[in-house]
Each structure stands twice: as structure tokens, then as C-alpha cells.
Write a protein that holds these residues in place. Structure first.
Motif, PDB file in Angstrom:
ATOM      1  N   TYR A 153       0.674  -1.381  -0.113  1.00 43.50           N
ATOM      2  CA  TYR A 153       0.059  -0.179   0.127  1.00 43.50           C
ATOM      3  C   TYR A 153       0.980   1.215  -0.106  1.00 43.50           C
ATOM      4  O   TYR A 153       2.062   1.243   0.401  1.00 43.50           O
ATOM      5  N   TYR A 187      -1.067 -10.899  -2.126  1.00 39.43           N
ATOM      6  CA  TYR A 187       0.118 -10.433  -1.342  1.00 39.43           C
ATOM      7  C   TYR A 187       0.010 -10.728   0.049  1.00 39.43           C
ATOM      8  O   TYR A 187      -1.087 -10.974   0.583  1.00 39.43           O
ATOM      9  N   ARG A 208      -3.279 -12.765   1.512  1.00 40.49           N
ATOM     10  CA  ARG A 208      -4.518 -12.076   1.080  1.00 40.49           C
ATOM     11  C   ARG A 208      -4.763 -12.421  -0.168  1.00 40.49           C
ATOM     12  O   ARG A 208      -4.105 -12.042  -1.147  1.00 40.49           O
ATOM     13  N   HIS A 211      -7.700  -8.299  -3.892  1.00 39.93           N
ATOM     14  CA  HIS A 211      -9.038  -7.622  -3.638  1.00 39.93           C
ATOM     15  C   HIS A 211      -8.596  -6.029  -3.694  1.00 39.93           C
ATOM     16  O   HIS A 211      -7.611  -5.511  -3.695  1.00 39.93           O
ATOM     17  N   HIS A 213     -10.709  -2.707  -1.833  1.00 43.00           N
ATOM     18  CA  HIS A 213     -11.485  -2.282  -0.798  1.00 43.00           C
ATOM     19  C   HIS A 213     -12.620  -1.159  -1.207  1.00 43.00           C
ATOM     20  O   HIS A 213     -12.006  -0.531  -1.963  1.00 43.00           O
TER      21      HIS A 213
HETATM   22 FE    FE Z   1      -6.190  -4.989   1.685  1.00 44.05          FE
END
Ligand code: FE
Ligand code: DHB
Length: 281
Positions: A153, A187, A208, A211, A213
Motif C-alpha cells: 500500500y 500479497y 490475502r 482484492h 477495498h
Molecule cells: Fe487490503
């Protein structure tokens, strides 16, 4: 009187009834757990040292305690108990550690990332509407965030511009919205702390599934916190934080050099709230 009864009595004068109930339940169930577990002195020392090490990994940008709640299914359980109703068409998902406050508002159809962000683009469009009446909801706010193709991120990576892959969009009078995001990729959650040790001990892959969000909110409606996974992705079943599920999959379709996703967000009437963002502005 055994210790459990003494401890319950010792906290029986808490005036706030909700707090009293919570403390009593914690004492009751933790004591029952300890009586069954019979930890050794060394195991108890390990436990509080583990927590000390979790605290050392916790700060404004990362919370190892929240991560632990996520990987043992507690966060998603709370989300589901609070919000999921039978027949829920779009599922509720835990917020996770990467929501950042005050994402910039972006124009309809605009990308939420810099032009030089690597990876395939996905044009996402859809409709926000009242679940009961099917009427469009105008001026709903869609707050979206996702990781770059390297799994990081924006706040985790110097090279990305501020608020890269984050943005807020509004629905129009027909409830429709449009934006350009990044085709999501899988990731791992951070594994350099005590939670990583737990995952390795359990032989659990830390990944995970891919995806994006979304938090969709509008006055008078219960805020929908969700994630969109990629239909057909076999990793959805093995989501390390137990969020991936059938009512959160989008049909990402290849269209030339990019992808297209049509995804609708039905909202229920209720109280509009916003979760606390783990990452400050
Ligand atoms: Fe996430
Ligand atoms: C977690 C949630 C996420 O959405 C993510 O991208 C990484 C980790 C979590 O719940 O720990």
C-alpha cells in the motif's frame, strides 16, 4: 469461593452495565480457558513476552494486535455478527489495517493512481441503490483503496505518490459511479512480527487473495464496508484473515489491454457511520 467467583465479584460494581457485562464475560471465559489449558509458568511467561513483542511492532502505521485479531478470525467474526443479514447480497468485510483517513475526492471516471503505477488497469462502474426499494442513491461516497502490484500500500512504499491507489468518488443522480483502479494481485500480510511466527507455526500461507477495498456510505444508510475479490480466484478460500467469500466476488473481464468490472452496491436504511482509519491523514 474459588478464584473465578472471587474475580467476578471483585468487578461486580462496575456501573456501566455494558462494561460490566464485557469484563464479567472475559473473566468467566478466560478462567474457563485457563482451567482447561493448564499453562505452565514458562508458557505464561511466553504469552506476556509475546504481547510485549506485539506492542513493539505497533504504532500509528501498524497494529500487531489488530493483525492478530484478523488472522484468528475475530475481526471478520465481529463484522459479520454486526452487519451480515440473511440474504445479504454484498458481504461485509473487515476494514483491515490499511484504510487511510481523508483520501482525495477524484472525478468520475478518473484513475486513483499515478500514470506510472505499474500494472493492468480495471475500469470499474456500477450503481449504489436502496436495497429495499431499488431506488438509486445520489451522492453516495465510495472510498476505495488497494495495494500496488508489488503488494504494498502507498503508505508502505516511499516510491508511490501520496494517496496513490486511494480515492473517494461520488455516485450521480442515477446512483452510478465510475473509476479506474488497478487489477488487484495477491500479497502477504506482514510476517516480520510475532503474528508471522504464529502463521509459520500453523503452516498457514500469509497471503490475502487479490482484492479492492470499498466503503460505501450515504446519509440515512448503513455504511457498507466490503472488499471485491476476483471471481474464480482459488485463493479466496484460503484468505489468511477469513474475509474472502462468495458474496464479495466481482467478474473482472478482460477488454483489450485492460479489465472491466461492473459491480453494484446495495445499501440498507440505517445509521451512517465511518470506521476509524488505522492510518492517519
Ligand atoms: Fe487490503
Ligand atoms: C489485512 C487486511 C487487508 O485488507 C490487507 O490488505 C492486509 C491485511 C488484515 O486484516 O490484516
Amino acid at each position: 469461593m474459588d478464584i473465578t467467583e472471587k474475580a467476578l465479584k471483585a468487578y461486580s460494581n462496575i456501573e456501566n452495565q455494558r462494561l460490566k457485562a464485557i469484563v464479567s464475560l472475559l473473566i468467566k471465559h478466560l478462567h474457563a480457558c485457563i482451567k482447561e489449558m493448564k499453562p505452565t509458568d514458562q508458557e505464561f511467561e511466553f504469552a506476556w513476552d509475546f504481547m510485549e513483542r506485539m506492542a513493539a511492532k505497533t504504532g500509528p502505521e501498524r497494529n500487531e494486535f489488530l493483525l492478530l485479531a484478523d488472522v484468528i478470525g475475530v475481526s471478520q467474526l465481529i463484522e459479520t455478527l454486526n452487519h451480515d443479514k440473511p440474504g445479504q447480497p454484498v458481504g461485509f468485510a473487515l476494514v483491515g489495517p490499511f484504510l487511510r483517513a481523508d483520501a482525495p475526492f477524484r472525478e468520475r471516471g478518473a484513475a486513483d493512481m499515478s500514470d506510472d503505477t505499474p500494472g493492468a488497469r480495471v475500469r470499474i462502474s456500477g450503481r449504489v441503490f436502496d436495497f429495499e426499494t431499488n431506488t438509486p442513491i445520489e451522492d453516495a461516497i465510495l472510498d476505495t483503496w488497494q495495494a500496488a502490484t508489488d503488494g504494498l500500500y502507498e503508505n508502505q512504499e516511499e516510491a508511490q505518490p501520496d494517496y496513490n491507489l486511494r480515492g473517494r468518488y461520488r455516485s450521480d443522480k442515477n446512483g452510478t459511479f465510475e473509476l479506474i483502479g488497478l487489477m488487484p494481485t495477491a500479497y502477504p500480510v506482514p510476517t516480520d512480527g510475532p503474528v508471522g511466527e504464529l502463521l509459520r507455526a500453523a503452516k498457514r500461507p500469509p497471503d490475502r487473495p487479490a482484492h479492492i477495498h470499498f466503503i460505501v456510505s450515504a446519509p440515512g444508510y448503513e455504511t457498507l464496508i466490503t472488499q471485491v475479490f476476483v471471481k474464480g480466484d482459488p485463493q479466496i478460500e484460503d484468505d489468511v484473515v477469513f474475509t474472502g467469500s462468495d458474496n464479495m466476488v466481482g467478474d473482472f473481464r478482460k477488454d483489450g489491454d485492460h479489465f472491466r468490472l461492473v459491480y453494484d452496491f446495495p445499501l440498507r436504511r440505517g445509521v451512517s457511520t465511518m470506521p476509524k482509519a488505522p492510518i492517519p491523514a
